[in-house]
Enzyme design. Structure first.
Site, PDB file in Angstrom:
ATOM      1  CE1 TYR A  78     -16.956 -22.114  50.705  1.00 45.64           C
ATOM      2  CE2 TYR A  78     -18.699 -23.441  51.828  1.00 45.64           C
ATOM      3  CZ  TYR A  78     -18.136 -22.961  50.731  1.00 45.64           C
ATOM      4  OH  TYR A  78     -18.798 -23.434  49.460  1.00 45.64           O
ATOM      5  CB  SER A 125     -22.659 -22.836  49.873  1.00 42.79           C
ATOM      6  OG  SER A 125     -22.741 -24.088  50.802  1.00 42.79           O
TER       7      SER A 125
HETATM    8  N1  LIG Z   1     -18.030 -28.488  45.907  1.00 43.35           N
HETATM    9  C1  LIG Z   1     -18.755 -28.124  46.831  1.00 43.35           C
HETATM   10  O1  LIG Z   1     -19.393 -29.043  47.716  1.00 43.35           O
HETATM   11  C2  LIG Z   1     -19.574 -26.851  46.885  1.00 43.35           C
HETATM   12  C3  LIG Z   1     -20.678 -26.745  47.558  1.00 43.35           C
HETATM   13  C4  LIG Z   1     -21.261 -25.585  47.764  1.00 43.35           C
HETATM   14  C5  LIG Z   1     -20.676 -24.605  46.984  1.00 43.35           C
HETATM   15  N2  LIG Z   1     -19.650 -24.723  46.380  1.00 43.35           N
HETATM   16  C6  LIG Z   1     -19.055 -23.506  45.656  1.00 43.35           C
HETATM   17  O2  LIG Z   1     -18.868 -23.750  44.304  1.00 43.35           O
HETATM   18  C7  LIG Z   1     -17.582 -23.062  43.794  1.00 43.35           C
HETATM   19  C8  LIG Z   1     -16.727 -24.108  43.340  1.00 43.35           C
HETATM   20  O3  LIG Z   1     -16.603 -25.075  44.112  1.00 43.35           O
HETATM   21  P1  LIG Z   1     -15.391 -26.379  43.854  1.00 43.35           P
HETATM   22  O4  LIG Z   1     -15.760 -27.556  44.634  1.00 43.35           O
HETATM   23  O5  LIG Z   1     -15.203 -26.425  42.353  1.00 43.35           O
HETATM   24  O6  LIG Z   1     -14.201 -25.454  44.492  1.00 43.35           O
HETATM   25  P2  LIG Z   1     -12.596 -25.622  44.610  1.00 43.35           P
HETATM   26  O7  LIG Z   1     -12.049 -25.103  45.677  1.00 43.35           O
HETATM   27  O8  LIG Z   1     -12.341 -27.240  44.081  1.00 43.35           O
HETATM   28  O9  LIG Z   1     -12.025 -24.853  43.211  1.00 43.35           O
HETATM   29  C9  LIG Z   1     -12.383 -23.613  43.288  1.00 43.35           C
HETATM   30  C10 LIG Z   1     -11.419 -23.012  42.140  1.00 43.35           C
HETATM   31  O10 LIG Z   1     -11.526 -21.440  42.358  1.00 43.35           O
HETATM   32  C11 LIG Z   1     -10.016 -21.353  42.049  1.00 43.35           C
HETATM   33  N3  LIG Z   1      -9.406 -20.121  43.022  1.00 43.35           N
HETATM   34  C12 LIG Z   1      -9.220 -20.046  44.382  1.00 43.35           C
HETATM   35  N4  LIG Z   1      -8.958 -19.082  44.835  1.00 43.35           N
HETATM   36  C13 LIG Z   1      -8.807 -18.219  43.839  1.00 43.35           C
HETATM   37  C14 LIG Z   1      -8.535 -16.808  43.440  1.00 43.35           C
HETATM   38  N5  LIG Z   1      -8.000 -16.031  44.453  1.00 43.35           N
HETATM   39  N6  LIG Z   1      -8.692 -16.486  42.300  1.00 43.35           N
HETATM   40  C15 LIG Z   1      -9.132 -16.957  41.333  1.00 43.35           C
HETATM   41  N7  LIG Z   1      -9.408 -18.257  41.364  1.00 43.35           N
HETATM   42  C16 LIG Z   1      -9.208 -18.811  42.459  1.00 43.35           C
HETATM   43  C17 LIG Z   1      -9.314 -22.424  42.350  1.00 43.35           C
HETATM   44  O11 LIG Z   1      -7.926 -22.671  41.582  1.00 43.35           O
HETATM   45  C18 LIG Z   1     -10.173 -23.560  41.790  1.00 43.35           C
HETATM   46  O12 LIG Z   1     -10.133 -23.826  40.512  1.00 43.35           O
HETATM   47  C19 LIG Z   1     -17.204 -22.384  44.942  1.00 43.35           C
HETATM   48  O13 LIG Z   1     -17.518 -21.047  45.034  1.00 43.35           O
HETATM   49  C20 LIG Z   1     -17.730 -23.237  46.109  1.00 43.35           C
HETATM   50  O14 LIG Z   1     -17.600 -22.348  47.317  1.00 43.35           O
HETATM   51  C21 LIG Z   1     -19.027 -25.886  46.319  1.00 43.35           C
END
Ligand SMILES: NC(=O)c1ccc[n+]([C@@H]2O[C@H](COP(=O)([O-])OP(=O)(O)OC[C@H]3O[C@@H](n4cnc5c(N)ncnc54)[C@H](O)[C@@H]3O)[C@@H](O)[C@H]2O)c1
Length: 251
Positions: free
Chosen positions: A156, A143
């Site tokens: 986080y 991130s």
């Molecule tokens: N959306 C953002 O703004 C953003 C920014 C930077 C980084 N990220 C990173 O990108 C990735 C995806 O982001 P997102 O917004 O789609 O996240 P989200 O939280 O909406 O979705 C994450 C997915 O991971 C699954 N998950 C959660 N815990 C789990 C576990 N223990 N085992 C298996 N699956 C599990 C959830 O069911 C979901 O489908 C993450 O690593 C997040 O940290 C997101």
């Protein structure tokens, strides 16, 4: 079809960014395992229908050693090899942004279990097969938050800083086997999960204005970078963190 004949695991691919990444790897020709706590079957079926690729949906908690071992053995049963691991599963959108002294220890531990232990377990279980591939790829979702010092999500932010550190150290351990390890650092992205959380939308509302390209970021903005890092063209790139955020954090 640069990934024809390869097999990829994408964790957390039931929805959001992970689902978009899994769909792109499938479009590039890979067979794809959609591993998630929920929506894994529906997402796997949708991706197969849209791309014609072979997919497999599996219920996996990445913080469970038993689940991760099962993920690897079922992937091998289905596709016979593992070439690409995308560690995307994380606890993010359900977290409520708040001051660090209002985060309790149980929530801190849960975030670390999923976001750092989960990455470690998946890397450890897949490593023998990535080594055997000779074109193994690990792509970790980090991130921009630890780079920019984003407030109000200290657990986080700490977990994603750890992911960047793990990416660098693991790249050194796996380089001799031709396995590359890189991190992708998205900016605030309007994933399905984020769009359902008013607190995140409020917290992130000012971010687009900080970008050189001042618009919202969507999961589709990230798929090209992952496709490239998974491809043969990226064979000599390892230990790097690629920021894809429209030019907010510049490293
Ligand atoms: N959306 C953002 O703004 C953003 C920014 C930077 C980084 N990220 C990173 O990108 C990735 C995806 O982001 P997102 O917004 O789609 O996240 P989200 O939280 O909406 O979705 C994450 C997915 O991971 C699954 N998950 C959660 N815990 C789990 C576990 N223990 N085992 C298996 N699956 C599990 C959830 O069911 C979901 O489908 C993450 O690593 C997040 O940290 C997101």
């Amino acid at each position: 079809m640069s990934l024809q004949g390869r097999s990829a695991i994408v964790t957390g691919a039931g929805s959001g960014i992970g689902k978009a990444l899994a769909a792109r790897l499938a479009r590039d020709g890979a067979s794809v395992v959609v591993a998630d706590l929920r929506d894994y079957d529906v997402a796997a079926a949708e991706i197969a229908k849209a791309t014609g690729a072979r997919t497999l949906g599996l219920q996996v908690d990445v913080s469970s050693e038993a689940d991760v071992e099962d993920l690897v053995s079922k992937t091998l049963q289905a596709f016979g090899r593992i070439d690409i691991l995308v560690n995307n599963a994380a606890l993010f959108s359900p977290l409520v942004p708040r001051e660090f002294d209002r985060i309790d220890a149980a929530e801190w531990r849960k975030v670390m279990d999923v976001n750092t232990l989960g990455v470690f377990l998946c890397c450890r279980a897949c490593a023998p097969h990535l080594r055997a591939s000779r074109c193994g790829r690990i792509i970790n979702l980090a991130s921009g938050a630890p780079i920019k010092g984003v407030p109000f999500l200290l657990h986080y932010v700490a977990s994603k800083g750890a992911v960047i550190a793990m990416t660098r150290a693991l790249a050194r351990e796996l380089g001799k086997d031709g396995v590359t390890v890189n991190a992708l650092a998205p900016g605030f992205t309007l994933s399905e999960g984020v769009k359902k959380q008013p607190a995140h939308l409020k917290h992130g509302a000012a971010i687009p204005a900080t970008r050189a390209i001042a618009r919202d970021e969507t999961p589709e903005d990230l798929v090209g970078a992952v496709s490239f890092l998974a491809s043969d063209d990226a064979a000599f790139i390892t230990g790097q963190t690629l920021v894809v955020d429209g030019g907010s954090a510049m490293v």
